[in-house]
Design a protein around this motif. Structure first.
Motif, mmCIF file in Angstrom:
data_model
loop_
_atom_site.group_PDB
_atom_site.id
_atom_site.type_symbol
_atom_site.label_atom_id
_atom_site.label_comp_id
_atom_site.label_asym_id
_atom_site.label_seq_id
_atom_site.Cartn_x
_atom_site.Cartn_y
_atom_site.Cartn_z
ATOM 1 N N GLU A 1 0.826 -1.211 0.000
ATOM 2 C CA GLU A 1 0.000 0.000 0.000
ATOM 3 C C GLU A 1 0.859 1.260 0.000
ATOM 4 O OE1 GLU A 1 -3.262 2.346 2.805
ATOM 5 O OE2 GLU A 1 -2.834 0.235 3.193
ATOM 6 N N GLY A 2 1.887 1.283 0.802
ATOM 7 C CA GLY A 2 2.748 2.454 0.862
ATOM 8 C C GLY A 2 3.397 2.764 -0.472
ATOM 9 N N GLU A 3 3.803 1.710 -1.192
ATOM 10 C CA GLU A 3 4.412 1.897 -2.502
ATOM 11 C C GLU A 3 3.410 2.480 -3.489
ATOM 12 O OE1 GLU A 3 7.782 1.268 -5.226
ATOM 13 O OE2 GLU A 3 7.615 1.191 -3.045
ATOM 14 N N VAL A 4 2.187 1.995 -3.468
ATOM 15 C CA VAL A 4 1.144 2.524 -4.352
ATOM 16 C C VAL A 4 0.927 4.002 -4.070
ATOM 17 C CG1 VAL A 4 -1.294 2.413 -4.984
ATOM 18 C CG2 VAL A 4 -0.003 0.299 -4.642
ATOM 19 N N ARG A 5 0.752 4.331 -2.814
ATOM 20 C CA ARG A 5 0.477 5.732 -2.459
ATOM 21 C C ARG A 5 1.662 6.632 -2.808
ATOM 22 N NH1 ARG A 5 -3.872 6.769 1.032
ATOM 23 N NH2 ARG A 5 -4.948 4.932 1.896
ATOM 24 N N ARG A 6 2.872 6.153 -2.546
ATOM 25 C CA ARG A 6 4.057 6.965 -2.836
ATOM 26 C C ARG A 6 4.169 7.249 -4.323
ATOM 27 N NH1 ARG A 6 9.020 6.124 -4.679
ATOM 28 N NH2 ARG A 6 8.818 3.837 -4.732
ATOM 29 N N ARG A 7 3.950 6.240 -5.136
ATOM 30 C CA ARG A 7 4.056 6.440 -6.583
ATOM 31 C C ARG A 7 2.945 7.351 -7.098
ATOM 32 N NH1 ARG A 7 7.248 2.785 -9.746
ATOM 33 N NH2 ARG A 7 8.649 1.589 -8.393
ATOM 34 N N ALA A 8 1.756 7.244 -6.514
ATOM 35 C CA ALA A 8 0.662 8.130 -6.920
ATOM 36 C C ALA A 8 0.999 9.587 -6.631
ATOM 37 C CB ALA A 8 -0.626 7.721 -6.209
ATOM 38 N N THR A 9 1.480 9.853 -5.430
ATOM 39 C CA THR A 9 1.800 11.241 -5.078
ATOM 40 C C THR A 9 3.013 11.749 -5.848
ATOM 41 O OG1 THR A 9 3.084 10.481 -3.155
ATOM 42 C CG2 THR A 9 0.788 11.052 -2.782
ATOM 43 N N THR A 10 3.969 10.860 -6.126
ATOM 44 C CA THR A 10 5.130 11.270 -6.920
ATOM 45 C C THR A 10 4.706 11.728 -8.308
ATOM 46 O OG1 THR A 10 6.633 9.791 -5.730
ATOM 47 C CG2 THR A 10 7.302 10.487 -7.936
ATOM 48 N N LEU A 11 3.819 10.969 -8.941
ATOM 49 C CA LEU A 11 3.312 11.348 -10.255
ATOM 50 C C LEU A 11 2.511 12.640 -10.182
ATOM 51 C CD1 LEU A 11 2.502 7.787 -11.462
ATOM 52 C CD2 LEU A 11 3.532 9.484 -12.969
ATOM 53 N N ARG A 12 1.625 12.723 -9.216
ATOM 54 C CA ARG A 12 0.804 13.935 -9.078
ATOM 55 C C ARG A 12 1.682 15.167 -8.902
ATOM 56 N NH1 ARG A 12 -1.425 14.171 -3.500
ATOM 57 N NH2 ARG A 12 0.572 15.254 -3.259
ATOM 58 N N ASP A 13 2.641 15.094 -7.978
ATOM 59 C CA ASP A 13 3.483 16.248 -7.689
ATOM 60 C C ASP A 13 4.382 16.600 -8.867
ATOM 61 O OD1 ASP A 13 2.339 16.288 -5.188
ATOM 62 O OD2 ASP A 13 4.071 15.417 -4.152
ATOM 63 N N ARG B 1 -0.070 1.498 -14.669
ATOM 64 C CA ARG B 1 1.027 0.600 -14.372
ATOM 65 C C ARG B 1 2.104 1.289 -13.532
ATOM 66 N NH1 ARG B 1 2.839 -3.130 -18.355
ATOM 67 N NH2 ARG B 1 1.733 -1.834 -19.847
ATOM 68 N N ALA B 2 2.404 2.570 -13.847
ATOM 69 C CA ALA B 2 3.461 3.285 -13.137
ATOM 70 C C ALA B 2 3.134 3.492 -11.664
ATOM 71 C CB ALA B 2 3.720 4.633 -13.808
ATOM 72 N N ILE B 3 1.879 3.336 -11.297
ATOM 73 C CA ILE B 3 1.460 3.500 -9.902
ATOM 74 C C ILE B 3 1.429 2.164 -9.171
ATOM 75 C CG2 ILE B 3 -0.490 4.172 -8.422
ATOM 76 C CD1 ILE B 3 -1.102 6.380 -10.464
ATOM 77 N N VAL B 4 0.862 1.144 -9.783
ATOM 78 C CA VAL B 4 0.652 -0.115 -9.055
ATOM 79 C C VAL B 4 1.585 -1.247 -9.466
ATOM 80 C CG1 VAL B 4 -1.766 0.365 -8.530
ATOM 81 C CG2 VAL B 4 -1.195 -0.820 -10.659
ATOM 82 N N GLY B 5 2.265 -1.116 -10.623
ATOM 83 C CA GLY B 5 3.021 -2.247 -11.152
ATOM 84 C C GLY B 5 4.065 -2.788 -10.197
ATOM 85 N N ASN B 6 5.017 -1.953 -9.797
ATOM 86 C CA ASN B 6 6.101 -2.417 -8.939
ATOM 87 C C ASN B 6 5.684 -2.615 -7.490
ATOM 88 O OD1 ASN B 6 7.940 -0.473 -11.080
ATOM 89 N ND2 ASN B 6 8.589 -2.584 -10.702
ATOM 90 N N ALA B 7 4.473 -2.202 -7.147
ATOM 91 C CA ALA B 7 3.972 -2.419 -5.787
ATOM 92 C C ALA B 7 3.463 -3.838 -5.580
ATOM 93 C CB ALA B 7 2.855 -1.429 -5.468
ATOM 94 N N GLY B 8 3.300 -4.604 -6.664
ATOM 95 C CA GLY B 8 2.739 -5.944 -6.569
ATOM 96 C C GLY B 8 3.791 -7.034 -6.626
ATOM 97 N N VAL B 9 3.619 -8.052 -5.805
ATOM 98 C CA VAL B 9 4.472 -9.244 -5.804
ATOM 99 C C VAL B 9 3.544 -10.451 -5.690
ATOM 100 C CG1 VAL B 9 6.241 -10.551 -4.562
ATOM 101 C CG2 VAL B 9 6.407 -8.049 -4.719
ATOM 102 N N THR B 10 3.753 -11.457 -6.533
ATOM 103 C CA THR B 10 2.954 -12.674 -6.447
ATOM 104 C C THR B 10 3.793 -13.794 -5.849
ATOM 105 O OG1 THR B 10 1.651 -12.015 -8.387
ATOM 106 C CG2 THR B 10 1.523 -14.313 -7.708
#
Length: 463
Positions: free
Chosen positions: A62-74, A317-326
């Motif tokens: 979750e933290g990775e998703v949120r961080r990438r979202a705010t990074t893109l927004r900013d 993808r740039a927001i959630v891609g690297n935040a996921g691990v299977t």
């Protein structure tokens, strides 16, 4: 073991010094090894996650998703302000959509894109203000358009002449006013897989530039439709700025011509920003990408003597891609001789039913043993699934420790985007749950399926 020179490994895949390492650009920033070598994501160990939820298991930081979202927004806010305009970021829901993701995006002040009635309902059930939604799709039904208008979707992206007339009839009947954009094809091909390049002429999305002006004229003459600007998406998994620069230049020629007939307040350049799936992938840093794209638009507008419009972008993808691990469990291994080298096939308990991208696009991934570290030397492997298809490949080429064995937990990185949305029940395999992890805690955000769930759909089985 075999050296890189004698193995069937592709040229881009180097033999690692350590087959246990976690490449920073590929894995979530929180990923690390515990003292005993177990993979830890956001404070949760792979073993504990599997003990509770089983395998396969899709884990989302979750933290990775949120961080990438705010990074893109900013990044886009900063670049736009520097060039005298504004930027709005929409999360492209097709990458991974559920009510929890929508709420995270709204928390981080992003808007959300949907492209079907089902995705629209997910966003609304998550509490999204419909005015913060964009609605895509090349074949929106009358019912979907009626629903979008009724709930007040902020922008409908028009994709065909038929859709213009359908929407005009709906707003005329209901007395509503609907903001729309026109999707156009710039003719620019993204540097990506053919099936992911969505701006060339011979494909299903949008209007060719030569037909767009007539479509805009029709929108402008219809009561209740408010023309808000142009939309162009050039593809996915794009690492550079060059494609966006050229596409924007072509679309801005049209934009300038349209100004003679009225305002063209917004330009949406889509998304498609690439991420690292392997150690050789080198995406442009987001701040550099944002500045490069916005400055290219500003310069193109200056050359044409027009004001820079408000901009919008649609990363997913740039927001959630690297935040996921299977996480998977290894079931069997076998060595296959190939010329002067060999490859070890490592079979896991999932496959193309939870990640169709390798079969669809030849997508490459990275994997690591998640339950331990090993001192064994690297062995070239192909990670494969359990399905009755030779193309059921999870990771096509990777080096894992040579003692990888049944019972090991295997983690595949960068599975946050397009894996769950493309999942299926092929061979009657239930889809796995999605678990969000943060600060040493985990919670299910999408329930997994059981075999009983699948069997209830078979009308030939008695209740």
């Amino acid at each position: 073991m075999h050296s890189a020179a004698s193995s069937p490994a592709p040229d881009w895949l180097a033999v690692p010094d350590d087959a246990n390492d976690l490449v920073r650009s590929v894995w979530p920033a929180s990923a690390q090894r515990s003292a005993d070598g177990e993979l830890i994501i956001a404070g949760m160990s792979a073993g504990e996650l599997v003990r509770i939820h089983g395998t396969p298991l899709q884990v989302l930081d979750e933290g990775e998703v949120r961080r990438r979202a705010t990074t893109l927004r900013d990044a886009f806010d900063t670049a736009a302000a520097k060039h005298g305009t504004t930027a709005r970021v929409y999360y492209a829901g097709k990458a991974l959509l559920n009510t929890t993701i929508v709420r995270w995006m709204l928390d981080e002040e992003l808007n959300v894109d949907v492209c079907t009635g089902g995705e629209l309902e997910v966003a609304l059930l998550a509490g999204a203000d419909a005015a913060r939604l964009g609605f895509h799709g090349n074949n929106k039904s009358v019912n979907e358009l009626e629903r979008a208008v009724a709930v007040g979707v902020g922008t409908i992206i028009i994709d065909s002449e038929i859709e213009i007339e359908r929407l005009a009839q709906i707003v005329a009947r209901t007395g509503a006013e609907q903001r729309v954009m026109l999707r156009v094809n710039s003719g620019v091909h993204a540097e990506t897989h053919d099936f992911l390049a969505t701006a060339h002429e011979d494909q299903k999305f949008g209007f060719p530039l030569t037909q767009a002006a007539a479509a805009v004229a029709r929108i402008r003459e219809l009561p209740g439709l408010v023309f808000a600007g142009l939309h162009c998406h050039i593809g996915s998994q794009i690492f550079g700025v060059a494609g966006f620069r050229e596409s924007a230049a072509r679309v801005l020629d049209l934009h300038k011509d349209l100004l003679a007939g009225g305002d063209v307040p917004q330009l949406n350049l889509g998304g498609g920003f690439g991420i690292a799936y392997t150690r050789v992938d080198d995406p442009v840093p987001i701040a550099e990408l944002a500045e490069g794209i916005v400055s290219a638009v500003a310069e193109a507008c200056r050359r044409r003597g027009i004001s820079i419009p408000a901009l919008s972008f649609e990363p997913g993808r740039a927001i959630v891609g690297n935040a996921g691990v299977t996480l998977y469990e290894v079931g069997t291994t076998k060595d296959v001789a190939l010329g002067s080298g060999s490859r070890r096939y490592v079979s896991v308990d999932g496959g193309m039913s939870d990640n169709a991208r390798p079969a669809l696009y030849g997508a490459q991934y990275s994997a690591r043993i998640a339950s331990r570290v090993s001192t064994a030397g690297p062995q070239l492997v192909r990670v494969v699934g359990r399905h009755c298809e030779s193309g059921d490949i999870v990771v096509d080429h990777e080096y894992l420790p040579g003692d990888v064995a049944p019972g090991d937990l295997l983690a595949v990185a960068a599975t946050g985007a397009y894996c769950a949305p493309l999942s299926s029940n092929y061979n009657h395999v239930p889809r796995p749950p999605i678990v969000a992890v943060r600060d040493g805690a985990a919670r299910v955000i999408v329930h997994g399926e059981s075999l009983s769930d699948l069997l209830t759909r078979d009308a030939g089985i008695a209740p």
